[in-house]
Design an enzyme around this catalytic site. Structure first.
Site, PDB file in Angstrom:
ATOM      1  N   SER A 135     -48.773  -9.686 -33.778  1.00 44.06           N
ATOM      2  CA  SER A 135     -49.489  -8.577 -33.164  1.00 44.06           C
ATOM      3  C   SER A 135     -48.711  -7.303 -33.445  1.00 44.06           C
ATOM      4  CB  SER A 135     -49.607  -8.838 -31.655  1.00 44.06           C
ATOM      5  OG  SER A 135     -50.152  -7.712 -31.005  1.00 44.06           O
ATOM      6  N   LYS A 161     -52.803  -9.093 -36.357  1.00 45.59           N
ATOM      7  CA  LYS A 161     -53.635  -8.369 -35.386  1.00 45.59           C
ATOM      8  C   LYS A 161     -53.055  -6.983 -35.243  1.00 45.59           C
ATOM      9  CE  LYS A 161     -53.389  -8.707 -30.309  1.00 45.59           C
ATOM     10  NZ  LYS A 161     -53.548  -9.638 -29.155  1.00 45.59           N
ATOM     11  N   LYS A 163     -53.266  -3.264 -33.112  1.00 43.19           N
ATOM     12  CA  LYS A 163     -53.763  -2.584 -31.927  1.00 43.19           C
ATOM     13  C   LYS A 163     -54.558  -1.368 -32.377  1.00 43.19           C
ATOM     14  CE  LYS A 163     -51.701  -5.109 -28.758  1.00 43.19           C
ATOM     15  NZ  LYS A 163     -52.443  -5.784 -27.678  1.00 43.19           N
ATOM     16  N   ASP A 188     -57.226  -5.391 -31.639  1.00 40.71           N
ATOM     17  CA  ASP A 188     -57.193  -5.509 -30.177  1.00 40.71           C
ATOM     18  C   ASP A 188     -57.161  -4.103 -29.586  1.00 40.71           C
ATOM     19  OD1 ASP A 188     -56.779  -6.095 -27.512  1.00 40.71           O
ATOM     20  OD2 ASP A 188     -54.865  -7.165 -27.798  1.00 40.71           O
ATOM     21  N   GLU A 213     -60.830  -7.952 -30.282  1.00 43.44           N
ATOM     22  CA  GLU A 213     -60.353  -8.350 -28.956  1.00 43.44           C
ATOM     23  C   GLU A 213     -60.509  -7.213 -27.953  1.00 43.44           C
ATOM     24  OE1 GLU A 213     -56.401 -10.010 -29.140  1.00 43.44           O
ATOM     25  OE2 GLU A 213     -56.139  -9.998 -26.958  1.00 43.44           O
ATOM     26  N   ASP A 238     -59.669 -10.922 -23.469  1.00 42.85           N
ATOM     27  CA  ASP A 238     -58.308 -11.122 -22.978  1.00 42.85           C
ATOM     28  C   ASP A 238     -58.295 -10.678 -21.505  1.00 42.85           C
ATOM     29  OD1 ASP A 238     -55.580 -10.894 -22.361  1.00 42.85           O
ATOM     30  OD2 ASP A 238     -55.048  -9.687 -24.089  1.00 42.85           O
ATOM     31  N   LYS A 262     -54.027 -16.762 -22.107  1.00 41.72           N
ATOM     32  CA  LYS A 262     -52.630 -16.380 -21.831  1.00 41.72           C
ATOM     33  C   LYS A 262     -52.216 -17.068 -20.554  1.00 41.72           C
ATOM     34  CE  LYS A 262     -52.185 -11.775 -23.712  1.00 41.72           C
ATOM     35  NZ  LYS A 262     -52.245 -10.338 -23.435  1.00 41.72           N
ATOM     36  N   GLY A 290     -50.026 -13.741 -26.096  1.00 42.27           N
ATOM     37  CA  GLY A 290     -48.646 -13.551 -25.645  1.00 42.27           C
ATOM     38  C   GLY A 290     -48.448 -12.225 -24.959  1.00 42.27           C
TER      39      GLY A 290
HETATM   40  O1  OSB Z   1     -53.174  -7.458 -25.319  1.00 42.60           O
HETATM   41  O2  OSB Z   1     -52.515  -9.190 -26.281  1.00 42.60           O
HETATM   42  C1  OSB Z   1     -52.254  -8.170 -25.657  1.00 42.60           C
HETATM   43  C2  OSB Z   1     -48.462  -7.684 -25.434  1.00 42.60           C
HETATM   44  C3  OSB Z   1     -48.341  -7.229 -24.135  1.00 42.60           C
HETATM   45  C4  OSB Z   1     -49.482  -7.046 -23.369  1.00 42.60           C
HETATM   46  C5  OSB Z   1     -50.727  -7.340 -23.910  1.00 42.60           C
HETATM   47  C6  OSB Z   1     -50.859  -7.804 -25.215  1.00 42.60           C
HETATM   48  C7  OSB Z   1     -49.701  -7.960 -25.985  1.00 42.60           C
HETATM   49  C8  OSB Z   1     -49.719  -8.377 -27.387  1.00 42.60           C
HETATM   50  C9  OSB Z   1     -48.459  -9.007 -27.946  1.00 42.60           C
HETATM   51  O3  OSB Z   1     -50.643  -8.188 -28.140  1.00 42.60           O
HETATM   52  C10 OSB Z   1     -48.602 -10.454 -28.216  1.00 42.60           C
HETATM   53  C11 OSB Z   1     -47.262 -11.111 -28.482  1.00 42.60           C
HETATM   54  O4  OSB Z   1     -46.576 -11.514 -27.507  1.00 42.60           O
HETATM   55  O5  OSB Z   1     -46.888 -11.221 -29.653  1.00 42.60           O
HETATM   56 MG    MG Z   2     -54.964  -8.495 -25.941  1.00 40.48          MG
END
Ligand code: OSB
Ligand code: MG
Length: 371
Positions: A135, A161, A163, A188, A213, A238, A262, A290
């Protein structure tokens, strides 16, 4: 198992690189590590809530409050058969899923260690390797993002992925598709859009993304259902699915075609497995999300991801993607086939390195049976 002692620690870990999402940027990770002693075994769990209430109302400080004021006292001195019994003991407290998840994980770990089986096996896992994914946060520039993504692709991450947020979306995805036409790619938004901005989401439909996402608000299943009807790309939820009940509603409404599971968001492994089972019976693919966990939470995520319906790459990367030095040994590493191995040892299958945990600890509280 008699729960004789619970320790709650706030831990501060420096991230290898800042992580930026539509809601903000983190340079370090504040997390809570709990340990539970029962029948001579020690189990660990993690509450990876954020520093700010922008992903969830449940921040590190809020979780700390719930854990130390209500949840750890409700569990200390209790007799349990294992992790399965924990939710009932914590059910009186509403919400605080991330705090609850940490305690439940620790009991699962202690139980699995006592039975000398991997946590994965106890949960019904069937895989010895789980598919990794990375991510990638918002960067200073698109050129910088291309460099960062290129590095992860080079390292062997089989799915990326990124953001997104308004002003960091279509041009970013367009450029990534020019540079990396073939990679499994997804985005995401962490709820950064609403239905009035659906033109952006519809435009994203042209890029062959694996999924989009959480484009809309955390409490909005109806507009997610509306957009899902208008695009081919699967919507993945999520924030909008914090429980089995929410997943049932989302599937019934047609709000998504993929579920991010999660452990901490849904309040523990029992609920996570129930969501897995429901999605499996409904033919809905899932993957494990995660929260930048340390090796403790990562080990839990890996164990969960070994269940059969986690058929899509997970947000589970190697330890060194997050931290210079993880608090567990051995650290998680990326295999050459883009997977992460499920540890074979009892419980989490990794050991917390005491000196590292001590060094990273900011505050701690101990709860013993009988006060
Ligand atoms: O939205 O998936 C999410 C990390 C912190 C809070 C929300 C998210 C995330 C990540 C990181 O996308 C995922 C990871 O732990 O690699
Ligand atoms: Mg997410």
């Amino acid at each position: 198992m008699f729960i004789s002692k619970i320790e709650v620690r706030e831990v501060k870990m420096e991230l290898t690189s800042p992580f930026e999402t539509s809601f903000g940027r983190e340079h370090e990770k504040r997390t809570i590590i709990v340990s539970v002693e029962a029948d001579g075994e020690v189990g660990y769990g993690e509450c990876p809530a954020g520093d700010t209430p922008f992903y969830s109302y449940e921040t590190t400080d809020i979780s700390w409050y719930a854990l130390t004021r209500y949840l750890a006292p409700a569990l200390a001195g209790r007799e349990v058969k294992g992790g399965m019994d924990v939710p009932a003991l914590l059910r009186r407290v509403r919400g605080y899923n991330m705090a609850k998840a940490a305690l439940e994980e620790a009991v699962w770990d202690a139980q699995a260690r006592r039975e000398n089986v991997p946590l994965s096996r106890l949960l019904g896992g069937v895989k010895d390797r789980v598919e990794s994914g990375v991510s990638v946060g918002i960067q200073e520039s698109i050129d910088e993002l291309v460099k960062v993504v290129g590095r992860y692709v080079e390292e062997g991450y089989p799915r990326v992925k990124v953001k997104i947020k308004p002003s960091w979306d279509l041009t970013v995805v367009h450029r990534l598709r020019v540079e990396f036409p073939e990679i499994p790619l997804m985005v995401d938004a962490n709820g950064a859009y609403d239905i009035s901005q659906k033109a952006v989401i519809k435009a994203l439909d042209r890029y062959g993304l694996m999924m989009i996402e959480q484009p809309f608000g955390y409490d909005d299943l109806v507009d997610h259902a509306a957009i899902q009807k208008e695009i081919r790309t699967p919507i993945c939820l999520d924030e909008s699915v914090p429980s089995l009940g929410a997943v049932r509603a989302a599937l019934k409404l047609g709000s998504c075609r993929v579920i991010n599971v999660k452990v901490s968001r849904v309040g523990g492994l029992c609920e996570a497995v129930r969501i897995h089972d429901l999605c499996m019976s409904e033919g809905v693919p899932t993957w494990v999300g995660g929260m930048l966990e340390t090796g403790v939470g990562r080990a839990v995520n890996v164990a969960l991801a070994s269940l059969p319906n986690f058929t899509l790459p997970n947000d589970i990367s190697a330890s060194n993607r997050y931290y210079h030095e993880d608090i567990v040994e051995p650290p998680f590493e990326l295999n050459s086939d883009g997977t992460i191995s499920v540890p074979r040892g009892g419980g989490l299958g990794v050991e917390v390195v005491w000196e590292r945990l001590e060094r990273a600890t900011v505050r701690s509280r101990v709860f013993k049976a009988g006060g």
